[in-house]
Design a protein around this motif. Structure first.
Motif, PDB file in Angstrom:
ATOM      1  N   PHE A  84      -1.528  -4.466  37.529  1.00  0.00           N
ATOM      2  CA  PHE A  84      -2.145  -3.661  36.820  1.00  0.00           C
ATOM      3  C   PHE A  84      -1.715  -2.241  36.602  1.00  0.00           C
ATOM      4  CE2 PHE A  84      -5.751  -6.405  38.138  1.00  0.00           C
ATOM      5  CZ  PHE A  84      -6.536  -6.646  36.896  1.00  0.00           C
ATOM      6  N   GLU A 121      -0.554  -0.028  31.060  1.00  0.00           N
ATOM      7  CA  GLU A 121      -1.075  -1.274  30.208  1.00  0.00           C
ATOM      8  C   GLU A 121      -2.615  -1.087  29.729  1.00  0.00           C
ATOM      9  OE1 GLU A 121       0.452  -3.402  29.023  1.00  0.00           O
ATOM     10  OE2 GLU A 121       2.178  -4.122  30.082  1.00  0.00           O
ATOM     11  N   THR A 122      -3.206  -0.026  30.077  1.00  0.00           N
ATOM     12  CA  THR A 122      -4.615   0.128  29.597  1.00  0.00           C
ATOM     13  C   THR A 122      -4.613   0.280  28.141  1.00  0.00           C
ATOM     14  OG1 THR A 122      -4.223   2.402  29.932  1.00  0.00           O
ATOM     15  CG2 THR A 122      -5.447   1.225  31.768  1.00  0.00           C
ATOM     16  N   SER A 153      -0.668   1.052  34.952  1.00  0.00           N
ATOM     17  CA  SER A 153      -1.624   2.095  34.427  1.00  0.00           C
ATOM     18  C   SER A 153      -1.487   2.091  32.980  1.00  0.00           C
ATOM     19  CB  SER A 153      -1.389   3.349  35.252  1.00  0.00           C
ATOM     20  OG  SER A 153      -0.177   3.857  34.928  1.00  0.00           O
ATOM     21  N   TRP A 201      -6.211  -6.263  29.376  1.00  0.00           N
ATOM     22  CA  TRP A 201      -6.617  -5.589  30.759  1.00  0.00           C
ATOM     23  C   TRP A 201      -8.126  -6.216  30.844  1.00  0.00           C
ATOM     24  CZ3 TRP A 201      -4.036  -1.820  33.415  1.00  0.00           C
ATOM     25  CH2 TRP A 201      -4.731  -1.090  34.372  1.00  0.00           C
ATOM     26  N   SER A 230      -9.373 -11.569  37.920  1.00  0.00           N
ATOM     27  CA  SER A 230      -9.426 -10.777  39.276  1.00  0.00           C
ATOM     28  C   SER A 230     -10.906 -10.975  39.827  1.00  0.00           C
ATOM     29  CB  SER A 230      -9.243  -9.467  39.107  1.00  0.00           C
ATOM     30  OG  SER A 230      -9.332  -8.855  40.408  1.00  0.00           O
ATOM     31  N   ILE A 246      -0.537  -9.013  33.075  1.00  0.00           N
ATOM     32  CA  ILE A 246      -1.023  -7.701  33.637  1.00  0.00           C
ATOM     33  C   ILE A 246      -1.638  -7.824  35.138  1.00  0.00           C
ATOM     34  CG2 ILE A 246      -2.919  -5.691  33.542  1.00  0.00           C
ATOM     35  CD1 ILE A 246      -2.604  -6.174  30.436  1.00  0.00           C
ATOM     36  N   LEU A 247      -2.271  -8.949  35.454  1.00  0.00           N
ATOM     37  CA  LEU A 247      -2.782  -9.315  36.793  1.00  0.00           C
ATOM     38  C   LEU A 247      -1.662  -9.321  37.750  1.00  0.00           C
ATOM     39  CD1 LEU A 247      -5.022  -9.502  38.811  1.00  0.00           C
ATOM     40  CD2 LEU A 247      -5.336 -11.923  37.809  1.00  0.00           C
ATOM     41  N   GLY A 261      -2.928 -11.443  42.542  1.00  0.00           N
ATOM     42  CA  GLY A 261      -1.835 -11.164  41.724  1.00  0.00           C
ATOM     43  C   GLY A 261      -0.561 -12.243  41.914  1.00  0.00           C
ATOM     44  N   ALA A 266      -7.714  -9.484  32.326  1.00  0.00           N
ATOM     45  CA  ALA A 266      -7.297  -9.612  33.759  1.00  0.00           C
ATOM     46  C   ALA A 266      -8.327  -9.167  34.745  1.00  0.00           C
ATOM     47  CB  ALA A 266      -6.193  -8.406  33.790  1.00  0.00           C
ATOM     48  N   ASP A 267      -9.079  -8.223  34.405  1.00  0.00           N
ATOM     49  CA  ASP A 267     -10.266  -7.872  35.160  1.00  0.00           C
ATOM     50  C   ASP A 267     -11.272  -9.142  35.417  1.00  0.00           C
ATOM     51  OD1 ASP A 267      -9.882  -5.309  35.503  1.00  0.00           O
ATOM     52  OD2 ASP A 267     -10.784  -4.443  34.080  1.00  0.00           O
TER      53      ASP A 267
END
Length: 677
Positions: A167, A171-172, A169, A178, A185, A162-163, A191, A181-182
């Protein structure tokens, strides 16, 4: 390659079972029904919830999370490798299907990780005692951590993807991925770095997953297959109905002397064991310090089989008194045949059947416990384990003010099988007189066999003396056949069990019309035949479920209904009904002397006085089994509880209530249990 290694391993396992001996029980009849029933047990996890709610939830999360991830990965493989590549179709992993798929996979995967996390917490932080033992090994560590890494690794792989793809949208819906990935990040991973690292992370996760698949048949994960197979092949009557010894079997062929003597189902039992320790945690023999751990016996046999097969271990006797045998005789002598291990086992391993067969081997090889041998010889020579003359069997009735009918001389509705202990043991004779009084008060049409009655053989069979058991069964059946009666009623749950579940193996045609006395008396109470108002007594009591009445045969409510009908307050012990704790007398335990601390009977009385709501205010410990009466009277003395609690049979409580109500005729049981004692 992983699937090929997996299939070969499974083939090897089942080839091993095929080399086992034929099982005496029909295991695969109505196979579709068995498959569905086993699937229900697995899907519901109902046996995992028994006695341990946290473990039940944990296993449910792991099972359904794992199955969802397996199914989801399989669907993905079909799309990528079959549907699109082989068949040239457009991927169906698009739109709402993909979004739904991602949401379900993330949600169930999270449950999987939580479940495995709880398992790790209970194993390593809490160090749940039943999870550790003689056979705990690095294999157990590898299994649980592999599952954890598979679950977490999947989310790390998803988060990096996902990263690395900026990201997207949509994939939320993959809310856990997610979140990962956050986190990455926020930790400074951009990325481009994620995109570059993704192939290595994907392959690491895939190799672990495929390695796990390949390893399943060769280690602990095989229980995912063997446990289900064991549930399919289970015998609903295991333990309470033991298999006969083949008529043409020589003494050397009775009981297992080498690993090939175990049936294919018993070998499957060994492989189905998950080392969960539930059997060990409920075993009264282990709790008392006897040399028995049901889990260790099963796993010792498995380890021995694997050791012999690999050439790492020499062949020895399966069971013997001392020496280098796999199982020591003292271990088998410790078993009380209470079936708590089987009731607690989530995969239906049939411990008691295997233990009995090993006892048969000890008996046939002349290695029976001396005290048991004396009781068995008494039963052989005199028809009872006390060694008393037959003519004394009905002497208990001499103090009654009425004559007990002779079922040999008149037609009766109920043929009452009194049993050894109510006939010969002074304390239990009071129970026999109390039950006779109840029958007389209610006008029951009953009779007894007088001196023609012999030991029922239930415990004779479970200590391994099958030949004598068959002789006793045939003699009793012949005595029954000479009478004109409709139903059989038993004082002792042990008699009730073998008459109703085993005597038909020897031609008994009325097995469906056998009752324990509490079942008959419950009917009398409900009919109002005893004239009770339900307010006669005001004691606080607790009731002990006899193993052979409760756990063996599922009768829990009849004795409780009778107890409540007397007006007493019934306060349950924590271990009740199918979770009841054995008195220690079953499986020949009544005839043996053990160096144990505390005795099972002492521990049970302690539970009554300390763990019930009423605690020390419990006045009476109520039983419905003559053997239980003997064991608990002994435990009351040796445990120092003589001034704290009274041991009372259900019938004695009932007679007190009848006398208190003023509805009884002269009872003939005027002496108190204490005086009889």
């Amino acid at each position: 390659m992983a699937v090929a290694i997996f299939l070969y391993g499974v083939y090897q396992r089942f080839a091993t079972y095929a080399r086992g001996s034929e099982d005496p029980t029909e295991r695969l009849s109505n196979l579709p029904g068995r498959v569905v029933s086993a699937a229900k047990l697995v899907a519901s996890n109902e046996k995992q919830f028994d006695r341990d709610l946290v473990a039940g939830l944990m296993h449910t999360f792991i099972l359904w999370g794992f199955l969802t991830l397996l199914i989801g990965t399989t669907i993905l493989a079909i799309d990528m490798d079959v549907w699109t590549k082989a068949l040239g179709q457009s991927s169906f992993f698009v739109g709402e299907f993909y979004l739904s798929y991602s949401l379900v996979m993330d949600a169930m995967g999270l449950l999987f990780v939580v479940g495995v996390g709880v398992a790790i917490y209970r194993r390593y932080w809490v160090r749940n005692q039943r999870l550790w033992g003689k056979h705990t090994s690095r294999e157990d560590d590898a299994f649980v951590w592999a599952l954890f890494l598979l679950g977490v690794g999947g989310y790390v792989t998803e988060g990096v993807r996902i990263l690395g793809t900026g990201f997207p949208s949509f994939e939320t819906v993959s809310f856990v991925g997610w979140f990962v990935a956050d986190v990455l990040s926020a930790a400074g991973v951009d990325g481009s770095l994620a995109a570059a690292a993704y192939p290595a992370i994907w392959w690491s996760h895939s190799i672990l997953a495929l390695g796990f698949v390949a390893a399943v048949p060769y280690a602990k994960p095989f229980h995912m297959i063997s446990s289900y197979a064991n549930l399919v092949a289970r015998d609903a009557d295991a333990g309470r109905r033991l298999p006969r010894v083949p008529a043409d079997a020589s003494p050397e062929e009775i009981g297992p002397s080498e690993i090939e003597d175990f049936s294919w189902k018993q070998l499957l039992d060994h492989d189905a064991c998950t080392k969960c320790g539930r059997c060990s945690s409920v075993c009264p023999a282990k709790a008392a310090g006897r040399p028995l751990d049901p889990r260790d016996v099963i796993l010792d046999l498995k380890s021995y089989r694997e050791g012999v097969a690999s050439g790492d271990r020499e062949e020895v006797d399966i069971v013997a008194d001392g020496g280098t045998s796999v199982i020591d005789a003292s271990t088998m002598e410790s078993c009380m045949s209470c079936m708590a291990c089987m009731d607690a086992c989530p995969v239906d391993i049939e411990h008691v059947t295997q233990f009995t067969e090993m006892n048969r081997r000890l008996t046939e090889s002349g290695q029976m416990n001396k005290n048991v041998e004396d009781a068995v010889m008494n039963a052989f020579q005199k028809g009872n384990t006390f060694g008393e003359p037959d003519r004394k069997r009905p002497d208990w009735a001499d103090d009654l003010d009425f004559e007990v009918p002779d079922a040999r001389e008149q037609s009766v509705e109920y043929l009452w099988y009194v049993g050894d202990y109510p006939s010969y043991d002074e304390r239990n004779q009071h129970i026999a007189r109390s039950l006779a009084t109840v029958f007389e008060t209610a006008g029951v049409d009953y009779g007894i066999l007088y001196e023609d009655e012999q030991n029922d053989g239930n415990d004779i069979r479970r200590v391994g003396e099958e030949g004598l058991y068959e002789m006793l069964a045939e003699d009793n059946i012949a005595a029954f056949d000479d009478c004109d009666y409709e139903k059989t009623v038993c004082t002792d749950p042990h008699s009730y069990n073998t008459f109703s579940n085993e005597y038909d193996q020897f031609g008994f045609e009325n097995a469906d019309s056998v009752y324990h006395y509490t079942q008959v008396v419950e009917g009398l109470v409900n009919e109002g035949a005893l004239g009770l108002s339900g307010t006669e007594l005001d004691d606080t009591v607790t009731y002990h479920d006899p193993c052979h009445l409760g756990r063996y045969n599922g009768e829990f409510e009849a004795p409780r209904e009778v107890v409540r009908a007397t007006g007493v307050t019934l306060d349950e012990m924590p271990r009740n009904r199918s979770d009841s704790f054995c008195c220690g007398g079953g499986g020949g335990g009544l005839w043996m002397d053990f160096d144990e601390e505390p005795k099972p009977s002492e521990e049970r009385i302690r539970e009554a006085l300390e763990d019930t709501d009423a605690g020390p205010d419990v006045d009476r410990f109520v039983v419905a089994c003559p053997m239980c009466m003997t064991m608990y009277e002994d435990g009351r003395k040796t445990g120092g509880y003589e001034d704290d609690i009274e041991i009372t049979d259900v019938t004695e409580l009932l007679v007190e209530a009848i006398e208190a109500s003023g509805s009884a005729a002269a009872s003939g049981v005027s002496e108190t249990p204490a005086a009889a004692d």
